[in-house]
Design a protein around this motif. Structure first.
Motif, PDB file in Angstrom:
ATOM      1  N   ASP A   1       0.825  -1.205   0.000  1.00  0.00           N
ATOM      2  CA  ASP A   1       0.000   0.000   0.000  1.00  0.00           C
ATOM      3  C   ASP A   1       0.862   1.259   0.000  1.00  0.00           C
ATOM      4  O   ASP A   1       2.044   1.223   0.322  1.00  0.00           O
ATOM      5  CB  ASP A   1      -0.911   0.011   1.231  1.00  0.00           C
ATOM      6  CG  ASP A   1      -1.921  -1.138   1.218  1.00  0.00           C
ATOM      7  OD1 ASP A   1      -2.157  -1.701   0.134  1.00  0.00           O
ATOM      8  OD2 ASP A   1      -2.464  -1.453   2.297  1.00  0.00           O
ATOM      9  N   THR A   2       0.226   2.393  -0.297  1.00  0.00           N
ATOM     10  CA  THR A   2       0.960   3.650  -0.406  1.00  0.00           C
ATOM     11  C   THR A   2       1.572   4.077   0.928  1.00  0.00           C
ATOM     12  O   THR A   2       2.610   4.729   0.962  1.00  0.00           O
ATOM     13  CB  THR A   2       0.051   4.775  -0.926  1.00  0.00           C
ATOM     14  OG1 THR A   2      -1.093   4.887  -0.062  1.00  0.00           O
ATOM     15  CG2 THR A   2      -0.408   4.477  -2.348  1.00  0.00           C
TER      16      THR A   2
ATOM     17  N   SER B   1      -2.785   3.363   4.862  1.00  0.00           N
ATOM     18  CA  SER B   1      -3.741   3.938   3.904  1.00  0.00           C
ATOM     19  C   SER B   1      -4.783   2.952   3.398  1.00  0.00           C
ATOM     20  O   SER B   1      -5.914   3.339   3.080  1.00  0.00           O
ATOM     21  CB  SER B   1      -2.990   4.527   2.702  1.00  0.00           C
ATOM     22  OG  SER B   1      -2.416   3.484   1.917  1.00  0.00           O
TER      23      SER B   1
ATOM     24  N   LEU C   1      -4.634   1.817   0.547  1.00  0.00           N
ATOM     25  CA  LEU C   1      -4.644   2.087  -0.894  1.00  0.00           C
ATOM     26  C   LEU C   1      -3.464   1.369  -1.546  1.00  0.00           C
ATOM     27  O   LEU C   1      -2.313   1.602  -1.167  1.00  0.00           O
ATOM     28  CB  LEU C   1      -4.543   3.589  -1.163  1.00  0.00           C
ATOM     29  CG  LEU C   1      -5.646   4.469  -0.599  1.00  0.00           C
ATOM     30  CD1 LEU C   1      -5.322   5.938  -0.811  1.00  0.00           C
ATOM     31  CD2 LEU C   1      -6.988   4.122  -1.250  1.00  0.00           C
ATOM     32  N   ARG C   2      -3.738   0.531  -2.514  1.00  0.00           N
ATOM     33  CA  ARG C   2      -2.674  -0.225  -3.152  1.00  0.00           C
ATOM     34  C   ARG C   2      -1.763   0.698  -3.958  1.00  0.00           C
ATOM     35  O   ARG C   2      -2.227   1.583  -4.683  1.00  0.00           O
ATOM     36  CB  ARG C   2      -3.251  -1.289  -4.093  1.00  0.00           C
ATOM     37  CG  ARG C   2      -4.119  -2.325  -3.405  1.00  0.00           C
ATOM     38  CD  ARG C   2      -3.320  -3.202  -2.471  1.00  0.00           C
ATOM     39  NE  ARG C   2      -2.452  -4.138  -3.170  1.00  0.00           N
ATOM     40  CZ  ARG C   2      -1.672  -5.013  -2.548  1.00  0.00           C
ATOM     41  NH1 ARG C   2      -1.641  -5.060  -1.209  1.00  0.00           N
ATOM     42  NH2 ARG C   2      -0.911  -5.853  -3.237  1.00  0.00           N
TER      43      ARG C   2
ATOM     44  N   SER D   1       1.246   5.557  -8.694  1.00  0.00           N
ATOM     45  CA  SER D   1       1.592   6.104  -7.384  1.00  0.00           C
ATOM     46  C   SER D   1       2.800   7.027  -7.537  1.00  0.00           C
ATOM     47  O   SER D   1       3.619   6.876  -8.450  1.00  0.00           O
ATOM     48  CB  SER D   1       1.912   4.981  -6.396  1.00  0.00           C
ATOM     49  OG  SER D   1       0.768   4.177  -6.167  1.00  0.00           O
TER      50      SER D   1
ATOM     51  N   ALA E   1      -3.414  12.132  -2.954  1.00  0.00           N
ATOM     52  CA  ALA E   1      -3.815  10.765  -2.594  1.00  0.00           C
ATOM     53  C   ALA E   1      -2.948   9.723  -3.286  1.00  0.00           C
ATOM     54  O   ALA E   1      -2.880   8.571  -2.844  1.00  0.00           O
ATOM     55  CB  ALA E   1      -5.287  10.534  -2.928  1.00  0.00           C
ATOM     56  N   ARG E   2      -2.286  10.123  -4.370  1.00  0.00           N
ATOM     57  CA  ARG E   2      -1.408   9.200  -5.090  1.00  0.00           C
ATOM     58  C   ARG E   2      -0.010   9.136  -4.486  1.00  0.00           C
ATOM     59  O   ARG E   2       0.777   8.259  -4.822  1.00  0.00           O
ATOM     60  CB  ARG E   2      -1.311   9.612  -6.561  1.00  0.00           C
ATOM     61  CG  ARG E   2      -2.631   9.495  -7.325  1.00  0.00           C
ATOM     62  CD  ARG E   2      -2.559  10.232  -8.658  1.00  0.00           C
ATOM     63  NE  ARG E   2      -1.442   9.785  -9.469  1.00  0.00           N
ATOM     64  CZ  ARG E   2      -0.979  10.441 -10.523  1.00  0.00           C
ATOM     65  NH1 ARG E   2      -1.520  11.615 -10.870  1.00  0.00           N
ATOM     66  NH2 ARG E   2       0.028   9.959 -11.225  1.00  0.00           N
TER      67      ARG E   2
ATOM     68  N   THR F   1       2.970   8.292  -2.136  1.00  0.00           N
ATOM     69  CA  THR F   1       3.372   7.318  -1.138  1.00  0.00           C
ATOM     70  C   THR F   1       3.989   8.064   0.042  1.00  0.00           C
ATOM     71  O   THR F   1       4.285   9.252  -0.053  1.00  0.00           O
ATOM     72  CB  THR F   1       4.400   6.343  -1.720  1.00  0.00           C
ATOM     73  OG1 THR F   1       5.521   7.089  -2.216  1.00  0.00           O
ATOM     74  CG2 THR F   1       3.796   5.533  -2.865  1.00  0.00           C
TER      75      THR F   1
END
Length: 441
Positions: free
Chosen positions: A83-84, A88, A90-91, A96, A281-282, A284
């Motif tokens: 994930d980031t 998160s 979020l993958r 990313s 949000a993108r 890392t």
């Protein structure tokens, strides 16, 4: 929150070792470059690389790792794990965003080569013809010693564009110097990167930067050199200074030049000195590994990269994605062409990815790692011998961007932790080479 350099137990040289230089040891490990050049099966899979990523993320040093691999002008394959951030959910994926730090340098190097190809610069042109403040440089007699008249002597030759590209100008670096020069760099805003909003970050990288590239260049011209120009490979702010050269010669801001000549033509829509708020949000997270435990130093919602930097850092300032950096490498693999669009001329790319070391280099003054000597081109190492055709560089947060120009093999590795150790930066290109060689069987 204040994290001291003592708490981190990390010197300025540790940042240098963290992927920016010794990651090149990965390329000295007897990789089967001859076999790689024969293995161009684009439908092949990458089992060793996939296993490497899985094991790496499971180790807990970073929450993610994403790889882009491709041949020539063919679309890349992406492999990813994690994930980031650690929290998160979020993958991490090909889009990313990662702080690529010194992988910015080859991009700046290519911009300089473009101006050489345009006839606006020449490789052995003295920098003082563009920036007169560099006309009468002084050099320390004792490396990294006192900044006093008795330890200074005149430079025996001018700094040239070639010197800036190959880290042979004799300029210093705040992550390398440990003597009075490091303090002088910090006091004069000669900071080559932004890292964190934290008050104290190892390596002196969070000292207040100069207000502009012009101010940065003017301040740098007042500093002594650590080596006579053209004599030693010494990692430096040469590519940051090149940003100022580029904007003076081109008549455009450095970041605008990169956007117009490289990012837009290569369709690199996710490479920035400042990340738009809409894209945070993108991002890392970047971590510092302390006693085996990752500590956050730059998180997406509060990242220092959401702010406009004081100036575009040509040596270590960019954020990019695996997809975008692969497109930069695809352009190089195409000898200046990507998807039918000509970005650089073929002679320019061949020049940029060749060994550009000056003939004044001292016998022991070149770049070597793992007991093997490498050449140096436009801000990236150049493979020699069985590594012939290799070009690229590394980043201080564990990233790598390499292209084998003979095979057209592109390889980008993105993760985010500091100090990056040699383990992954050694293992990644070896796994890529082994998988690529297996494709021919």
């Amino acid at each position: 929150m204040v994290w001291s350099a003592a708490q981190f137990d990390m010197s300025r040289r540790s940042l240098l070792r963290s992927g920016a230089v010794l990651g090149a040891g990965a390329l000295a490990g007897g990789l089967p470059f001859g076999q790689v050049a024969m293995a161009q099966n684009t439908s092949g899979q990458w089992p060793r690389v996939a296993r490497l990523l899985s094991d790496f993320v499971a180790s807990g040093r970073s929450p993610n790792a994403v790889v882009a691999l491709g041949w020539g002008q063919n679309p890349p394959q992406y492999l990813g794990q994690g994930d980031t951030t650690f929290t998160s959910g979020l993958r991490a994926n090909a889009d990313s965003l990662y702080r690529i730090y010194s992988m910015t340098k080859p991009i700046t190097g290519m911009a300089a080569i473009m101006l050489i190809d345009d006839g606006q610069l020449s490789l052995d042109q003295p920098v003082a013809e563009i920036l007169p403040a560099f006309a009468e440089m002084k050099v320390q007699k004792v490396y990294d010693g006192p900044i006093t008249e008795d330890n200074l002597e005149p430079a025996v030759r001018p700094i040239t564009i070639r010197h800036l590209l190959t880290h042979t100008a004799g300029l210093g670096y705040s992550i390398v110097q440990q003597g009075p020069l490091a303090q002088a760099y910090a006091e004069n805003g000669l900071n080559p990167a932004q890292v964190s909003r934290l008050v104290d970050v190892p390596g002196g990288l969070n000292s207040p930067p100069a207000s502009s590239l012009e101010a940065f260049a003017d301040g740098l011209a007042r500093m002594p050199l650590v080596y006579q120009p053209g004599t030693h490979w010494s990692y430096s702010v040469g590519l940051d200074l090149m940003g100022r050269v580029i904007e003076v010669v081109s008549g455009k801001s450095f970041d605008a030049f990169l956007q117009e000549r490289i990012f837009d033509p290569c369709d690199m829509s996710s490479t920035w000195f400042r990340v738009p708020a809409s894209e945070k949000a993108r991002l890392t997270a970047n971590y510092f590994v302390l006693d085996g435990e990752p500590m956050p130093i730059d998180l997406p919602d509060s990242s220092v990269y959401l702010n406009q930097p004081a100036f575009p850092f040509g040596g270590a300032g960019l954020v990019s994605s695996p997809r975008d950096y692969d497109r930069f490498l695809m352009m190089l693999a195409g000898f200046g062409e990507i998807e039918g669009r000509r970005v650089m001329s073929e002679p320019a790319v061949r020049l940029a990815t060749s060994n550009l070391f000056p003939d004044t280099l001292a016998p022991d003054g070149g770049f070597s790692s793992g007991g093997r000597a490498f050449g140096f081109g436009a801000a990236g190492l150049v493979g020699m011998g069985e590594a012939e055709g290799l070009f690229g560089w590394f980043g201080a947060a564990g990233t790598a961007g390499l292209v084998n120009m003979k095979a057209g093999l592109r390889q980008t590795f993105m993760t985010q932790y500091m100090p990056a150790d040699m383990e992954m930066q050694n293992a990644f290109p070896q796994a890529v080479a082994a998988d690529a060689a297996a494709m021919q069987r």
